[in-house]
Design an enzyme around this catalytic site. Sequence first.
Site, PDB file in Angstrom:
ATOM      1  N   ASP A  41       0.880  -1.192   0.088  1.00 33.02           N
ATOM      2  CA  ASP A  41       0.027  -0.148  -0.035  1.00 33.02           C
ATOM      3  C   ASP A  41       0.886   1.091  -0.049  1.00 33.02           C
ATOM      4  O   ASP A  41       2.006   1.128   0.421  1.00 33.02           O
ATOM      5  CB  ASP A  41      -0.821   0.145   1.273  1.00 33.02           C
ATOM      6  CG  ASP A  41      -1.845  -0.868   1.088  1.00 33.02           C
ATOM      7  OD1 ASP A  41      -2.409  -1.562   0.153  1.00 33.02           O
ATOM      8  OD2 ASP A  41      -2.589  -1.390   2.343  1.00 33.02           O
ATOM      9  N   TYR A  69       5.969  -7.965   9.049  1.00 34.80           N
ATOM     10  CA  TYR A  69       5.575  -6.521   8.943  1.00 34.80           C
ATOM     11  C   TYR A  69       5.732  -5.912  10.546  1.00 34.80           C
ATOM     12  O   TYR A  69       5.590  -6.841  11.395  1.00 34.80           O
ATOM     13  CB  TYR A  69       4.242  -6.008   8.791  1.00 34.80           C
ATOM     14  CG  TYR A  69       3.942  -6.664   7.290  1.00 34.80           C
ATOM     15  CD1 TYR A  69       4.128  -5.602   6.284  1.00 34.80           C
ATOM     16  CD2 TYR A  69       3.574  -7.814   6.993  1.00 34.80           C
ATOM     17  CE1 TYR A  69       3.624  -6.124   5.096  1.00 34.80           C
ATOM     18  CE2 TYR A  69       3.104  -8.144   5.792  1.00 34.80           C
ATOM     19  CZ  TYR A  69       3.267  -7.189   4.755  1.00 34.80           C
ATOM     20  OH  TYR A  69       2.772  -7.842   3.488  1.00 34.80           O
ATOM     21  N   ASP A  83      -6.937   2.274   7.273  1.00 35.90           N
ATOM     22  CA  ASP A  83      -5.654   2.795   7.616  1.00 35.90           C
ATOM     23  C   ASP A  83      -5.711   4.415   8.017  1.00 35.90           C
ATOM     24  O   ASP A  83      -6.727   4.980   7.997  1.00 35.90           O
ATOM     25  CB  ASP A  83      -4.387   2.365   6.824  1.00 35.90           C
ATOM     26  CG  ASP A  83      -4.717   3.024   5.482  1.00 35.90           C
ATOM     27  OD1 ASP A  83      -5.465   3.832   5.391  1.00 35.90           O
ATOM     28  OD2 ASP A  83      -3.993   2.722   4.423  1.00 35.90           O
ATOM     29  N   ARG A 179      -4.209  -4.230   7.443  1.00 35.73           N
ATOM     30  CA  ARG A 179      -5.397  -3.529   7.766  1.00 35.73           C
ATOM     31  C   ARG A 179      -6.423  -3.859   8.303  1.00 35.73           C
ATOM     32  O   ARG A 179      -7.240  -3.638   9.251  1.00 35.73           O
ATOM     33  CB  ARG A 179      -5.678  -2.675   6.602  1.00 35.73           C
ATOM     34  CG  ARG A 179      -4.877  -1.603   6.148  1.00 35.73           C
ATOM     35  CD  ARG A 179      -5.313  -0.693   4.747  1.00 35.73           C
ATOM     36  NE  ARG A 179      -5.168  -1.783   3.714  1.00 35.73           N
ATOM     37  CZ  ARG A 179      -6.141  -1.705   2.547  1.00 35.73           C
ATOM     38  NH1 ARG A 179      -6.968  -0.409   2.563  1.00 35.73           N
ATOM     39  NH2 ARG A 179      -6.145  -2.653   1.631  1.00 35.73           N
TER      40      ARG A 179
END
Length: 305
Positions: A41, A69, A83, A179
Amino acid sequence: MPEYNGLLPLFKPRGMTSHDCVFRLRKMLGFRKIGHTGTLDPAVDGVLVLCLGKATKIAQYLLDFSKVYRGVIRLGSSTTTEDASGDVIARRAVEKRFDRTEIEQVMHAFVGEIEQSAPMYSAVKVNGKKLYEYARAGIDVTPPVRKATIYQFELDSEEASFSTDLPFIVMSSKGTYIRTLAVAVGEKLGYPAHLHQMTRIQAGPFSVSDCFNFEEIEQLIESNQFTQALRPLEHGLSLMDRWVVGKELSAKIAHGAVLEAPADFGVGPHAVFNEQNECLAIYRLHPKKPGMIKPDKVLANDAMV
């Protein structure tokens, strides 16, 4: 036109799409055969592996590797995009502190195979149209449900208690929406939530420490040393099951032969190497001939056999 072959571990900056990165590198190098190995993203930075030249042949396999992540889940507000880039759609003040154990129990509950609905602000297509196009037009549509696997999900802090921000680290399979995972954690805790910020710190065999940023790449190009940033495609396959063969089999594999499966040949794809540590092909079990294997992708050239 110059020719480049190999894998470039790029540290993708925030604010750029994965395609933006490919476009920029094509322009910097004057070289078009470049692809990426997993969309990030725009709001997420971190490891984005780019494939150049012949290395584009293995991009599909790099997509299958797990990713790691590091980020922050923010409790107290949810957004249209799940987000920090979206509009706030719900708020609730967080007036308590959560004990570490309570947060850990919620996170551990997601470890394993899970199902997720694709975020409405994503490029997943329904009836040929991207979900974010429906969202922007205000059209209701049911997003597809996908399975994903969470291998590790834990707090990235030694604090004993937490309030609004939950720092985390997660290792997941391809296709996981972090997310959406952040929103689900908030729901379990009784609060609206969104993914406040995130960095991809590992993609398959590549970590942040392996990466080059655009400024470093530009300097290498100006000094005619760009190839120093490239990793051989063999490195990209280092996590795949490996099968090393001698010269006689190398020639058959280079020509895409269907072969009898070795006794220890597993279910997934195998990277087949010659004795010089060069990857000749990707082989997998033959779908119609029990006990046989077939090439999924032949990578060898005449100099390798």
